[in-house]
Design a protein around this motif. Structure first.
Motif, PDB file in Angstrom:
ATOM      1  N   LEU A 137       0.713  -1.336   0.065  1.00 49.58           N
ATOM      2  CA  LEU A 137       0.095  -0.105   0.155  1.00 49.58           C
ATOM      3  C   LEU A 137       0.873   1.178   0.018  1.00 49.58           C
ATOM      4  N   ALA A 138       0.681   2.196  -0.489  1.00 47.76           N
ATOM      5  CA  ALA A 138       1.129   3.655  -0.663  1.00 47.76           C
ATOM      6  C   ALA A 138       0.208   4.718  -0.508  1.00 47.76           C
ATOM      7  N   ASP A 139       0.198   5.781   0.267  1.00 45.23           N
ATOM      8  CA  ASP A 139      -0.627   6.806   0.611  1.00 45.23           C
ATOM      9  C   ASP A 139      -0.152   7.980  -0.334  1.00 45.23           C
ATOM     10  N   HIS A 140      -1.096   8.546  -1.180  1.00 48.25           N
ATOM     11  CA  HIS A 140      -1.135   9.728  -1.976  1.00 48.25           C
ATOM     12  C   HIS A 140      -2.169  10.321  -1.909  1.00 48.25           C
ATOM     13  N   ILE A 141      -2.355  11.591  -3.008  1.00 46.28           N
ATOM     14  CA  ILE A 141      -3.478  12.331  -3.216  1.00 46.28           C
ATOM     15  C   ILE A 141      -3.854  11.877  -4.623  1.00 46.28           C
ATOM     16  N   VAL A 142      -4.997  12.279  -4.970  1.00 47.10           N
ATOM     17  CA  VAL A 142      -5.651  12.300  -6.258  1.00 47.10           C
ATOM     18  C   VAL A 142      -4.653  12.965  -7.470  1.00 47.10           C
ATOM     19  N   SER A 143      -4.439  14.024  -7.002  1.00 52.23           N
ATOM     20  CA  SER A 143      -3.601  14.797  -8.256  1.00 52.23           C
ATOM     21  C   SER A 143      -2.249  14.156  -8.481  1.00 52.23           C
ATOM     22  N   ASP A 144      -1.737  13.045  -7.832  1.00 48.86           N
ATOM     23  CA  ASP A 144      -0.665  12.208  -7.875  1.00 48.86           C
ATOM     24  C   ASP A 144      -0.956  11.340  -9.083  1.00 48.86           C
ATOM     25  N   LEU A 145      -2.071  11.109  -9.646  1.00 46.12           N
ATOM     26  CA  LEU A 145      -2.435  10.039 -10.616  1.00 46.12           C
ATOM     27  C   LEU A 145      -1.637  10.161 -11.868  1.00 46.12           C
ATOM     28  N   PRO A 146      -1.291  11.344 -12.423  1.00 46.08           N
ATOM     29  CA  PRO A 146      -0.175  11.499 -13.602  1.00 46.08           C
ATOM     30  C   PRO A 146       1.063  10.476 -13.153  1.00 46.08           C
ATOM     31  N   GLN A 147       1.509  10.447 -12.027  1.00 47.40           N
ATOM     32  CA  GLN A 147       2.650   9.938 -11.793  1.00 47.40           C
ATOM     33  C   GLN A 147       2.556   8.244 -11.366  1.00 47.40           C
TER      34      GLN A 147
END
Length: 341
Positions: free
Chosen positions: A36-46
């Motif tokens: 698992l890894a925590d991100h935010i939605v705006s990270d999607l392109p990466q």
């Protein structure tokens, strides 16, 4: 499978009552076989790869919640599925006070005649008059917030915008395809700059998506059908993207279910128009999708069963335990997960 295998405890304060602002600032939990890894939605392109295709549902939520009277009895109706130009199947509150042929007055000059009850308890409502039903609903209806939000606050003017996605075009849903609520024009531009395309299909989400699974075994649960469409040009582009090595990532379980309904045993997406009642549980062999972006779902729900089918039940139980411990926001206005099997 036993339905209780898909249960978990969710603290009530984890249920989101409003969406994140801006929409793409919502948190995003990436779930893969390696962890698992925590991100935010705006990270999607990466988090995605050039050549991948996101598939959105362009259905538009209609004001499908109605309050009315039959004589001196108060009647509530939530439209569920269109059956004809003026006919809608509806789940009715106080249905024992409604008989076949009764007129229900919803105010603002809007009325409907009740038909017989179906096996699932729903009632056919035939709207009277000559105006299109959509105009009548704009006059008398309210935005149909999910029951777990509606039980804690009234729908208001903000929900008319908050509960529509940026892709909402085809009127007919009584629940939003909520995974797409996280997207903004700026995020779509960033994805395109990375070489990640998007396509749309239409599945008119019904109120049955919120119905609890009352059976003890998944084999005994009956799904409600919903109408959907994928045109030939969209199917061709999806097939070409996959043939070129791109992954098909459904945005929302509604997009996933329609894609799986339209795809043959060889993994070819076919044009589709009609009803689907596909019920995806562990053991299902996915044919159309290589990933899913979706919100966090209700315990014991058909949607939690679907994500467990995609990733494995133990993996999703661990992901949800992590999300609860890390105070992710759940359900329609909550945060998102990116599932990459």
């Amino acid at each position: 499978m036993r339905v209780d295998l898909f249960d978990f405890e969710l603290p009530p304060e984890r249920i989101a009552l409003r969406p994140a602002e801006p929409r793409d600032s919502a948190r995003l939990l990436r779930v893969r076989p390696d962890g698992l890894a925590d991100h935010i939605v705006s990270d999607l392109p990466q988090l995605l790869q050039p050549g991948d295709v996101l598939v959105f549902n362009d259905t538009r939520v209609i004001p499908a919640q109605l309050e009315g009277r039959r004589g001196d009895a108060r009647i509530g109706a939530t439209l569920h599925k269109r059956e004809g130009p003026r006919d809608w199947r509806a789940f009715v509150r106080n249905a024992k006070r409604v008989r076949d042929g009764d007129r229900i007055e919803f105010g603002a000059g809007v009325s409907a005649l009740a038909g017989a009850k179906a096996d699932d308890g729903s009632i056919l409502l035939s709207f009277e008059g000559d105006e299109p039903v959509e105009i009548l609903l704009e006059r008398a209806g309210r935005m149909p917030l999910p029951p777990y939000i509606a039980a804690r606050r009234e729908a208001d003017a903000r929900d008319a915008e908050d509960y529509q996605t940026m892709f909402a075009r085809e009127k007919g849903a009584v629940a939003a395809p909520t995974a797409a609520l996280h997207f903004t024009p700026g995020l779509i531009e960033a994805l395109a700059a990375r070489g990640i395309a998007h396509e749309t299909l239409t599945l008119h989400v019904g109120a049955g998506t919120f119905l609890p699974v009352k059976a003890d075994d998944t084999d005994d649960h009956r799904m409600h059908s919903e109408w959907g469409r994928i045109d030939a040009a969209t199917a061709d582009r999806l097939n070409a993207a996959r043939a070129g090595g791109g992954r098909i990532v459904a945005v929302g379980t509604t997009s996933l279910r329609l894609l799986e309904s339209a795809t043959d045993e060889d993994g070819i997406v076919r044009p589709f128009e009609g009803d689907t009642a596909i019920f995806i549980t562990p053991g299902y062999r996915f044919r159309a999708v290589d990933g899913l972006l979706t919100n966090f779902h209700l315990p014991r729900s058909t949607l939690f069963m679907l994500v467990s089918a995609l990733m494995g039940r133990e993996t999703m139980q661990a992901a949800y335990a992590h999300a609860i411990a890390e105070e992710y926001r759940f359900y329609s206005y909550g945060d998102a997960s990116l599932l990459l099997p």
